[in-house]
Design a protein around this motif. Structure first.
Motif, PDB file in Angstrom:
ATOM      1  N   ARG A 111     -16.868   3.761 -42.514  1.00  0.00           N
ATOM      2  CA  ARG A 111     -16.949   5.059 -43.184  1.00  0.00           C
ATOM      3  C   ARG A 111     -17.999   5.876 -42.451  1.00  0.00           C
ATOM      4  N   SER A 112     -17.925   7.183 -42.592  1.00  0.00           N
ATOM      5  CA  SER A 112     -18.937   8.038 -41.980  1.00  0.00           C
ATOM      6  C   SER A 112     -19.374   9.077 -42.994  1.00  0.00           C
ATOM      7  N   ARG A 113     -20.626   9.522 -42.841  1.00  0.00           N
ATOM      8  CA  ARG A 113     -21.109  10.585 -43.722  1.00  0.00           C
ATOM      9  C   ARG A 113     -22.201  11.376 -43.029  1.00  0.00           C
ATOM     10  N   GLN A 114     -22.277  12.636 -43.442  1.00  0.00           N
ATOM     11  CA  GLN A 114     -23.300  13.546 -42.966  1.00  0.00           C
ATOM     12  C   GLN A 114     -24.562  13.258 -43.761  1.00  0.00           C
ATOM     13  N   LEU A 115     -25.714  13.288 -43.104  1.00  0.00           N
ATOM     14  CA  LEU A 115     -27.005  13.091 -43.774  1.00  0.00           C
ATOM     15  C   LEU A 115     -27.859  14.348 -43.591  1.00  0.00           C
ATOM     16  N   GLY A 116     -28.702  14.644 -44.566  1.00  0.00           N
ATOM     17  CA  GLY A 116     -29.642  15.748 -44.431  1.00  0.00           C
ATOM     18  C   GLY A 116     -29.095  17.068 -44.919  1.00  0.00           C
ATOM     19  N   ASP A 117     -29.810  18.140 -44.532  1.00  0.00           N
ATOM     20  CA  ASP A 117     -29.494  19.459 -45.078  1.00  0.00           C
ATOM     21  C   ASP A 117     -28.885  20.417 -44.057  1.00  0.00           C
ATOM     22  N   GLU A 118     -28.398  19.908 -42.946  1.00  0.00           N
ATOM     23  CA  GLU A 118     -27.687  20.767 -42.004  1.00  0.00           C
ATOM     24  C   GLU A 118     -26.332  20.152 -41.675  1.00  0.00           C
ATOM     25  N   PRO A 119     -25.324  20.990 -41.408  1.00  0.00           N
ATOM     26  CA  PRO A 119     -24.001  20.472 -41.087  1.00  0.00           C
ATOM     27  C   PRO A 119     -24.066  19.533 -39.880  1.00  0.00           C
ATOM     28  N   LEU A 120     -23.118  18.639 -39.814  1.00  0.00           N
ATOM     29  CA  LEU A 120     -22.999  17.668 -38.727  1.00  0.00           C
ATOM     30  C   LEU A 120     -22.012  18.228 -37.707  1.00  0.00           C
ATOM     31  N   VAL A 121     -22.447  18.329 -36.452  1.00  0.00           N
ATOM     32  CA  VAL A 121     -21.565  18.771 -35.381  1.00  0.00           C
ATOM     33  C   VAL A 121     -21.436  17.618 -34.392  1.00  0.00           C
ATOM     34  N   THR A 122     -20.200  17.209 -34.140  1.00  0.00           N
ATOM     35  CA  THR A 122     -19.942  16.068 -33.267  1.00  0.00           C
ATOM     36  C   THR A 122     -18.931  16.452 -32.194  1.00  0.00           C
ATOM     37  N   MET A 123     -18.993  15.712 -31.104  1.00  0.00           N
ATOM     38  CA  MET A 123     -18.035  15.870 -30.009  1.00  0.00           C
ATOM     39  C   MET A 123     -17.347  14.532 -29.794  1.00  0.00           C
ATOM     40  N   PHE A 124     -16.034  14.550 -29.758  1.00  0.00           N
ATOM     41  CA  PHE A 124     -15.227  13.366 -29.495  1.00  0.00           C
ATOM     42  C   PHE A 124     -14.617  13.493 -28.108  1.00  0.00           C
ATOM     43  N   VAL A 125     -14.759  12.452 -27.296  1.00  0.00           N
ATOM     44  CA  VAL A 125     -14.159  12.423 -25.959  1.00  0.00           C
ATOM     45  C   VAL A 125     -13.225  11.226 -25.928  1.00  0.00           C
TER      46      VAL A 125
END
Length: 127
Positions: A111-125
């Motif tokens: 499972r995955s989840r965002q932590l903290g108070d800012e949006p999570l930005v990810t890059m998938f390659v």
């Protein structure tokens, strides 16, 4: 020789997701800029996950690098262990459903989840 640590999220022989660290030798380039061998890539995708994002257990559809560009992300495994990745951190997600298996949310995946108070930005390659 310089070494890069490749954190791999993979499916073990028992069907469960696990983490392992693998060395990648930086054997190419120059002493001022060590390089790994060229790694295959098919495409790149960016994702923004809002504050509060959390997924249910799932498997990766195809092996891919995941790089956190902004925010923090927690990856949790079925055995209760988890790892947190922040900006600039990465892992290779190869946690695919075993061939011939039917997905079981109590056995397979992560499972995955965002932590903290800012949006999570990810890059998938995709590899």
């Amino acid at each position: 020789m310089a070494i890069f640590t490749k954190t791999v999220l993979y499916t073990d022989a028992d069907g469960r997701a696990r983490f392992r660290d693998e060395p990648v030798e930086l054997a190419e380039g120059t002493p001022a800029a060590r390089l790994s061998p060229l790694l295959p890539a098919v495409g790149l995708q960016l994702r923004e996950s809002p504050v509060g994002f959390a997924s249910s257990f799932h498997c990766t559809t195809a092996p891919q690098w995941l790089v956190v560009l902004r925010g923090r992300m927690e990856i949790g495994l079925q055995d209760g262990t988890s790892r947190v990745f922040g900006p600039g951190e990465h892992f290779y997600s190869a946690d695919v459903l075993p061939e011939g298996a039917t997905f079981d949310a109590t056995l397979h995946g992560h499972r995955s989840r965002q932590l903290g108070d800012e949006p999570l930005v990810t890059m998938f390659v995709r590899g």
